[in-house]
Design a protein around this motif. Sequence first.
Motif, PDB file in Angstrom:
ATOM      1  N   ASP A 243       0.944  -1.170   0.018  1.00 39.10           N
ATOM      2  CA  ASP A 243      -0.036   0.189   0.096  1.00 39.10           C
ATOM      3  C   ASP A 243       0.943   1.142  -0.020  1.00 39.10           C
ATOM      4  O   ASP A 243       0.531   2.410  -0.652  1.00 39.10           O
ATOM      5  N   ASP A 244       1.998   1.386   0.711  1.00 38.69           N
ATOM      6  CA  ASP A 244       2.853   2.346   0.921  1.00 38.69           C
ATOM      7  C   ASP A 244       3.594   2.811  -0.571  1.00 38.69           C
ATOM      8  O   ASP A 244       3.556   3.722  -0.978  1.00 38.69           O
ATOM      9  N   MET A 245       3.894   1.540  -1.230  1.00 36.68           N
ATOM     10  CA  MET A 245       4.528   1.859  -2.400  1.00 36.68           C
ATOM     11  C   MET A 245       3.720   2.114  -3.430  1.00 36.68           C
ATOM     12  O   MET A 245       3.900   3.198  -4.524  1.00 36.68           O
ATOM     13  N   ILE A 246       2.463   1.795  -3.404  1.00 44.04           N
ATOM     14  CA  ILE A 246       1.592   2.308  -4.547  1.00 44.04           C
ATOM     15  C   ILE A 246       0.989   3.804  -4.113  1.00 44.04           C
ATOM     16  O   ILE A 246       0.892   4.377  -5.025  1.00 44.04           O
ATOM     17  N   GLU A 247       1.183   4.123  -2.862  1.00 50.98           N
ATOM     18  CA  GLU A 247       0.581   5.498  -2.358  1.00 50.98           C
ATOM     19  C   GLU A 247       1.923   6.143  -2.912  1.00 50.98           C
ATOM     20  O   GLU A 247       1.601   7.754  -3.213  1.00 50.98           O
ATOM     21  N   GLY A 248       3.158   5.941  -2.540  1.00 56.89           N
ATOM     22  CA  GLY A 248       4.329   6.633  -3.096  1.00 56.89           C
ATOM     23  C   GLY A 248       4.424   6.706  -4.594  1.00 56.89           C
ATOM     24  O   GLY A 248       4.808   7.865  -4.714  1.00 56.89           O
ATOM     25  N   MET A 249       3.903   6.026  -5.255  1.00 50.69           N
ATOM     26  CA  MET A 249       3.832   5.895  -6.840  1.00 50.69           C
ATOM     27  C   MET A 249       2.906   7.173  -7.067  1.00 50.69           C
ATOM     28  O   MET A 249       3.381   8.002  -7.944  1.00 50.69           O
ATOM     29  N   TRP A 250       1.796   7.276  -6.717  1.00 53.64           N
ATOM     30  CA  TRP A 250       0.756   8.323  -6.921  1.00 53.64           C
ATOM     31  C   TRP A 250       1.328   9.774  -6.507  1.00 53.64           C
ATOM     32  O   TRP A 250       1.185  10.748  -7.252  1.00 53.64           O
ATOM     33  N   LYS A 251       1.838   9.675  -5.250  1.00 55.17           N
ATOM     34  CA  LYS A 251       2.655  10.971  -4.751  1.00 55.17           C
ATOM     35  C   LYS A 251       3.800  11.333  -5.858  1.00 55.17           C
ATOM     36  O   LYS A 251       3.564  12.555  -6.269  1.00 55.17           O
ATOM     37  N   PHE A 252       4.338  10.321  -6.217  1.00 56.30           N
ATOM     38  CA  PHE A 252       5.616  10.741  -7.410  1.00 56.30           C
ATOM     39  C   PHE A 252       4.930  11.385  -8.832  1.00 56.30           C
ATOM     40  O   PHE A 252       5.418  12.284  -8.981  1.00 56.30           O
ATOM     41  N   LEU A 253       3.873  10.770  -9.107  1.00 54.50           N
ATOM     42  CA  LEU A 253       3.200  11.023 -10.248  1.00 54.50           C
ATOM     43  C   LEU A 253       2.600  12.457 -10.107  1.00 54.50           C
ATOM     44  O   LEU A 253       2.590  13.277 -11.166  1.00 54.50           O
ATOM     45  N   SER A 254       2.293  12.878  -9.193  1.00 58.19           N
ATOM     46  CA  SER A 254       1.854  14.259  -8.897  1.00 58.19           C
ATOM     47  C   SER A 254       2.794  15.296  -8.897  1.00 58.19           C
ATOM     48  O   SER A 254       2.325  16.533  -9.329  1.00 58.19           O
ATOM     49  N   TYR A 255       4.092  14.895  -8.743  1.00 59.64           N
ATOM     50  CA  TYR A 255       4.994  16.137  -8.835  1.00 59.64           C
ATOM     51  C   TYR A 255       5.851  16.158 -10.442  1.00 59.64           C
ATOM     52  O   TYR A 255       6.144  17.148 -10.575  1.00 59.64           O
ATOM     53  N   VAL A 256       5.924  15.098 -10.764  1.00 62.19           N
ATOM     54  CA  VAL A 256       6.730  15.028 -12.132  1.00 62.19           C
ATOM     55  C   VAL A 256       5.946  15.352 -13.258  1.00 62.19           C
ATOM     56  O   VAL A 256       4.569  15.093 -13.420  1.00 62.19           O
ATOM     57  N   LYS A 257       6.440  15.790 -14.346  1.00 61.28           N
ATOM     58  CA  LYS A 257       5.805  15.686 -15.676  1.00 61.28           C
ATOM     59  C   LYS A 257       5.566  14.679 -16.751  1.00 61.28           C
ATOM     60  O   LYS A 257       6.468  13.981 -16.510  1.00 61.28           O
ATOM     61  N   LEU A 258       4.737  14.863 -17.516  1.00 59.25           N
ATOM     62  CA  LEU A 258       4.363  13.684 -18.284  1.00 59.25           C
ATOM     63  C   LEU A 258       5.733  13.420 -18.986  1.00 59.25           C
ATOM     64  O   LEU A 258       6.025  12.176 -19.224  1.00 59.25           O
ATOM     65  N   LYS A 259       6.400  14.305 -19.660  1.00 62.61           N
ATOM     66  CA  LYS A 259       7.489  14.158 -20.492  1.00 62.61           C
ATOM     67  C   LYS A 259       8.610  13.454 -19.612  1.00 62.61           C
ATOM     68  O   LYS A 259       9.339  12.485 -20.218  1.00 62.61           O
ATOM     69  N   GLN A 260       8.496  13.859 -18.362  1.00 66.40           N
ATOM     70  CA  GLN A 260       9.874  12.977 -17.435  1.00 66.40           C
ATOM     71  C   GLN A 260       9.383  11.473 -17.277  1.00 66.40           C
ATOM     72  O   GLN A 260      10.223  10.772 -17.471  1.00 66.40           O
ATOM     73  N   ILE A 261       8.136  11.188 -17.269  1.00 65.62           N
ATOM     74  CA  ILE A 261       7.668   9.963 -16.909  1.00 65.62           C
ATOM     75  C   ILE A 261       7.804   8.990 -18.096  1.00 65.62           C
ATOM     76  O   ILE A 261       8.283   8.095 -17.901  1.00 65.62           O
ATOM     77  N   LYS A 262       7.545   9.519 -19.169  1.00 63.86           N
ATOM     78  CA  LYS A 262       7.744   9.067 -20.387  1.00 63.86           C
ATOM     79  C   LYS A 262       9.129   8.496 -20.927  1.00 63.86           C
ATOM     80  O   LYS A 262       9.473   7.560 -21.253  1.00 63.86           O
ATOM     81  N   SER A 263      10.028   9.711 -20.407  1.00 59.89           N
ATOM     82  CA  SER A 263      11.545   9.377 -20.769  1.00 59.89           C
ATOM     83  C   SER A 263      11.950   8.316 -19.769  1.00 59.89           C
ATOM     84  O   SER A 263      12.656   7.175 -20.136  1.00 59.89           O
ATOM     85  N   LEU A 264      11.428   8.159 -18.593  1.00 59.09           N
ATOM     86  CA  LEU A 264      11.788   7.036 -17.616  1.00 59.09           C
ATOM     87  C   LEU A 264      11.199   5.659 -18.175  1.00 59.09           C
ATOM     88  O   LEU A 264      12.027   4.832 -18.027  1.00 59.09           O
ATOM     89  N   LEU A 265       9.903   5.670 -18.334  1.00 56.16           N
ATOM     90  CA  LEU A 265       9.448   4.527 -18.871  1.00 56.16           C
ATOM     91  C   LEU A 265      10.173   3.744 -20.547  1.00 56.16           C
ATOM     92  O   LEU A 265      10.346   2.559 -20.222  1.00 56.16           O
ATOM     93  N   ALA A 266      10.459   4.763 -21.289  1.00 59.71           N
ATOM     94  CA  ALA A 266      10.997   4.453 -22.354  1.00 59.71           C
ATOM     95  C   ALA A 266      12.444   4.033 -22.140  1.00 59.71           C
ATOM     96  O   ALA A 266      13.057   2.858 -22.630  1.00 59.71           O
ATOM     97  N   GLU A 267      13.285   4.555 -21.132  1.00 65.11           N
ATOM     98  CA  GLU A 267      14.595   4.155 -20.718  1.00 65.11           C
ATOM     99  C   GLU A 267      14.531   2.694 -20.043  1.00 65.11           C
ATOM    100  O   GLU A 267      15.312   1.760 -20.399  1.00 65.11           O
ATOM    101  N   MET A 268      13.693   2.467 -19.152  1.00 66.95           N
ATOM    102  CA  MET A 268      13.439   1.386 -18.584  1.00 66.95           C
ATOM    103  C   MET A 268      13.146   0.034 -19.534  1.00 66.95           C
ATOM    104  O   MET A 268      13.742  -1.131 -19.337  1.00 66.95           O
ATOM    105  N   ALA A 269      12.316   0.474 -20.523  1.00 65.76           N
ATOM    106  CA  ALA A 269      11.677  -0.906 -21.431  1.00 65.76           C
ATOM    107  C   ALA A 269      13.161  -1.251 -22.269  1.00 65.76           C
ATOM    108  O   ALA A 269      12.992  -2.473 -22.630  1.00 65.76           O
ATOM    109  N   ILE A 270      14.223  -0.352 -22.486  1.00 63.27           N
ATOM    110  CA  ILE A 270      15.239  -0.708 -23.335  1.00 63.27           C
ATOM    111  C   ILE A 270      15.877  -2.196 -22.890  1.00 63.27           C
ATOM    112  O   ILE A 270      16.560  -3.171 -23.649  1.00 63.27           O
ATOM    113  N   ASP A 271      15.928  -2.091 -21.398  1.00 62.54           N
ATOM    114  CA  ASP A 271      16.815  -3.059 -20.781  1.00 62.54           C
ATOM    115  C   ASP A 271      16.420  -3.203 -19.434  1.00 62.54           C
ATOM    116  O   ASP A 271      16.857  -3.075 -18.457  1.00 62.54           O
ATOM    117  N   PRO A 272      14.887  -4.154 -19.265  1.00 67.98           N
ATOM    118  CA  PRO A 272      14.504  -4.221 -17.837  1.00 67.98           C
ATOM    119  C   PRO A 272      15.575  -4.964 -16.793  1.00 67.98           C
ATOM    120  O   PRO A 272      15.366  -4.687 -15.579  1.00 67.98           O
TER     121      PRO A 272
END
Length: 550
Positions: free
Chosen positions: A465-494
């Motif tokens: 529960d804390d980690m899911i809640e922490g995820m929502w809190k993180f998303l409330s601060y960062v921008k869409l472009k930043q999240i998409k960059s993070l996701l694209a980078e992770m996908a290249i080599d999980p």
Amino acid sequence: MANQDKIVLPEKYYLDNFKYVLNFVIGKYEGLLSPSEINFVKNFLSLSEDAQCLYVRISNRKGQFFRKEKLSYAEISDLDLALRELKSFDFVVKKEGLEIDECYQLLAVYNKPEIVRLINPLEYEVDKSLKKDELILSLLETVDSIDLLETFYNESIITQAVKEELNMVKLFFFGHNHGDMSDFVIRDIGHARFMEIDESQLGTSFESREEAEAVMQLSQLNKEYYLLEETLSPLSIYDWFSQIEIGYFLSLDKAKSRAEKLLYKVGYHLERNKHYDEALEVYHLSSSSPLRERRIRIYNKQKEFKKSLELAHHILDSPNDNKEYYIAQDVINKLDKKLKTTTIRQKEGMVIPVKHSYLHQVEDGALAYFESLGFRGYHSENSICRNVFGLFFWDEIFDPKHNSLHQPLQRSPSDIYEKDFYKKRKEAIKQKLELTKNKNQLVNVLKKSVQSFTNISNPFVHWDDDMIEGMWKFLSYVKLKQIKSLLAEMAIDPKNRSTGFPDLFVWKEKEYSFYEVKSPNDHLSEKQLFWLERFDEWGIHAEIALVSWV
């Protein structure tokens, strides 16, 4: 859980699960099974239910030797009759001779007082004060094998047979050598939930018999290596390894990663014992990670700096992973008399005072410090970013069309940490990111995954529960472009890019930050540096917090 809520499994649940595995393998892999494996399945299904239960009970226990008087199962009405039936179909046998490791297993089914009592009549000088394991080894060295078998291999010993056939059937079902029937129990009692995939959409663990046999052989070679490591000199192990056709295993897709692990074990054992030339010969057999890194370290020890530098430049042109890249960069920096890249970054960290009472809970102490400044926070290490990735790309990760889902108990696709993971899903991943035009869309995808798949096993999602809640809190601060960059980078080599994230995530009003916490004796890793640099590039606030004890 209250007693009334406990899940009670059917009396013969283990037999139902075992039959399911047999029927599943026959249905999907019959063309790849050997005649002896097909006969094993058919003969088992022709046994009486009591005999079937007894064999499954035995096969689910550790080892191949069992004492009849120690077996007692309420659901088996006549144990002796079931045992005779198993003997008639050669599901249990009396072996004519035993290998040394089998002799050890045989003696191990007795407790120490029983072993001492049985060897007393024998005319051998043995130190009976030794611990059980040491006593058994002493007996194997001093007592004639015929005397040992006559003394310990009596009619009360049940020996499981057709283990090779059973192991191959389980290999086809699970797709790897460490598959365990207990996974069914974990699922059935609710300790784990797995993705429900239509069985008609499941792929195959192996496309050929050759691949399956290679994986099984490598499993045996790994077991053999661990035994030899305890008894032989490093150079004798090198001679043993030289007899293995390792190139053959490296040429097979399903066996390659397992062969490379054996390469690393043998090479590192030689390196650790200062047999550098032999270690280099082993490491040269593959260019995978971390074998090139080990070659660099040996070249530096041998003062072969030219070779080290050449390999470092080659790695920089085409790195296998983040760690390898930074190690290569450090080789170049060292020759230019520069500091290590990780050291440079760590020196830029902010110093924070932490009470000495947190000596063994450094991250807790750092969090307490930030909370004293009015921040709130979570231990975010890996979980927050991994949760975003796993929930956003849930459908792509578990897409059955990639032949990476083979059986209903998979916690993750079989290719999840392979190079092909991104290659297979590249277009779908790029399209999903391109179609996500605003943060609300992204959040809705995550919420849909949470609603649809809560507590279902996903290699990236931590259902805390804390980690899911922490995820929502993180998303409330960062921008869409930043999240998409993070996701694209992770996908290249999980495999290599889903770890190394900072330890803490803290926030206060409109301010937030990730912090990588380092105690005075701790050092920044290459993986951690990779993410700090990426966060810098994208504008995600992250720092190193250097603990100063007070």
